[in-house]
Scaffold this active site. Sequence first.
Site, PDB file in Angstrom:
ATOM      1  N   HIS A   1     -22.905 -10.562  -8.730  1.00  0.00           N
ATOM      2  CA  HIS A   1     -22.879  -9.896  -7.427  1.00  0.00           C
ATOM      3  C   HIS A   1     -22.826  -8.383  -7.568  1.00  0.00           C
ATOM      4  CE1 HIS A   1     -20.617  -8.826  -3.519  1.00  0.00           C
ATOM      5  NE2 HIS A   1     -21.917  -8.794  -3.311  1.00  0.00           N
TER       6      HIS A   1
ATOM      7  N   ASN B   1     -14.754  -8.104  -1.675  1.00  0.00           N
ATOM      8  CA  ASN B   1     -14.712  -8.447  -0.251  1.00  0.00           C
ATOM      9  C   ASN B   1     -13.391  -9.105   0.134  1.00  0.00           C
ATOM     10  OD1 ASN B   1     -17.181  -7.386   0.544  1.00  0.00           O
ATOM     11  ND2 ASN B   1     -18.300  -9.220  -0.046  1.00  0.00           N
TER      12      ASN B   1
ATOM     13  N   SER C   1     -23.076 -12.735  -1.791  1.00  0.00           N
ATOM     14  CA  SER C   1     -21.857 -11.973  -1.512  1.00  0.00           C
ATOM     15  C   SER C   1     -20.824 -12.807  -0.768  1.00  0.00           C
ATOM     16  CB  SER C   1     -22.191 -10.738  -0.671  1.00  0.00           C
ATOM     17  OG  SER C   1     -22.762 -11.121   0.573  1.00  0.00           O
TER      18      SER C   1
ATOM     19  N   GLU D   1     -19.696  -8.053 -10.016  1.00  0.00           N
ATOM     20  CA  GLU D   1     -18.788  -9.185 -10.138  1.00  0.00           C
ATOM     21  C   GLU D   1     -19.527 -10.350 -10.780  1.00  0.00           C
ATOM     22  OE1 GLU D   1     -15.911  -8.690  -6.258  1.00  0.00           O
ATOM     23  OE2 GLU D   1     -17.924  -9.482  -5.930  1.00  0.00           O
TER      24      GLU D   1
END
Length: 506
Positions: free
Chosen positions: A143, A193, A122, A155
């Site tokens: 991910h 993120n 991540s 992802e």
Amino acid sequence: MSVREIRDMAVVGAGVMGAGIAQIAALAGLTVYLFDAREGAAESARQGLVATFDKLVAKGKLDSATAQTAAARLRPVTAIAELADCQLVVEAIVERLDAKRALFAELEKVVADDCVLATNTSSLSVTSIAAGCRLPGRVGGFHFFNPVALMKIVEVIDGLQGESWVGETLLALGERFGHVAVRAKDTPGFIVNHGGRGYGTEAMRILGESITDEAGLDRILREQAGFRMGPCELFDLTGLDVSHPVTESIYEQYYQEPRYRPSVITRQRLDAGLLGRKSGQGFYRYVLGVQQAPEEPAVPVVANLPPVWVSHVRPAARANVVALLENLGATVEPGLRPSDEALCLVLPLGGDATSSAKAEGLDPLRTLALDILLPLDRRRVLMTTPVTGPGWRDAARALLAADGVPVSLIHDSAGFVSQRVLAQIINIASDMAQQRVATPGDIDRAIRLGLGYPQGPLSWGDALGAETVLQVLDNLHTFYRDPRYRPSPWLIRRAMLGLSLLTPDN
């Protein structure tokens, strides 16, 4: 090499994430080999997944035959060598570069040269992980988000040396798992993120300026802007031991980019052990897991309400505010200047009450600002100048709360609360599109699904209007003189051309 159909895959690391990936893979028809260096962990994960399938059957979400077939596809193994025939290996081990590189080096001694090696990292660079491999081109990021079965987004990340067929294969597999699969460049934070930096960091700046308190901040962003949770509630849920290091990591990886600047507030709370729900104390106190939030201040009782004058600077917004005030029983002065008895309301976008009063030649003692960016039927937000009189403040709040819609009162702030936070979220997503982190559509989908936002940030920018968002940012930038508020070229050009923020370059 074209997209490969994956039939046999392995998951290395049988913790929560690894088990979740194994669950959706087995339900999608793949044979899944489970390996974990901890003795008995792979078998325990299999047993846990079988129990999960049984619960889904009991709830009517899965039929018995499908559950039994999926359970039979889970194959715990005790040695890396047993993964030799797998076409894909997904690692979900500890988030350390040295550990992931060592695992992939071991795997390369066992699997075929066309076996895809995928990392569920991540926060680490996929390129850096792949750089330790003999064949870095077959390494890709895959991910997922926790809980894997419920968070329908994955992802797919291309490292700098990644071969295109690897990403295409992982995209197809993610869709087969029933997830929305989006493709991203190998940049810090990938899509979700990275895109999430605007919400918490700007909220903490607002808190740091004492514009409102924790509960007030959460109420505004939850009820006015429509987020599922306020930022303080969200930090308490995820835990500052998780969220603050991510913010610091992305800030450092982008070489102190001001848009991602962390807050001393979360650093201090982390150092004090005020992590949130898990420690019983965060931004809020928790008793038996129940948040102890303060009551909202009562609406003041004002016997005689003054007439109200509304700024003429934004005619369309003024018409809406005047209609609302008249429905609430107010006497609205129509003139271009207020009388000496009038409560003055200004309607800034990106500005503050003081600057607006000064620009319009109004008495700051009886001036307040009303946030008109978002609908006025969910929660209304009023802003005082530093010298707004208590009587005028109470009259404004009493009037605007007369129909039962809650009213928040905040101290002077360029951009209110929601304006600042939404502008940051939209601007960061726009700059991600400018950097080609992913396609505009994938950025929008991934952030909406991964973070649970009411809308994707670029779609939200379109709904508010790119020119409006740009105006908010320009005014914030002028007031604070801080480069964190500089608008992205992507936003500037689309606002100038009247284009959707989802419009890609030709």
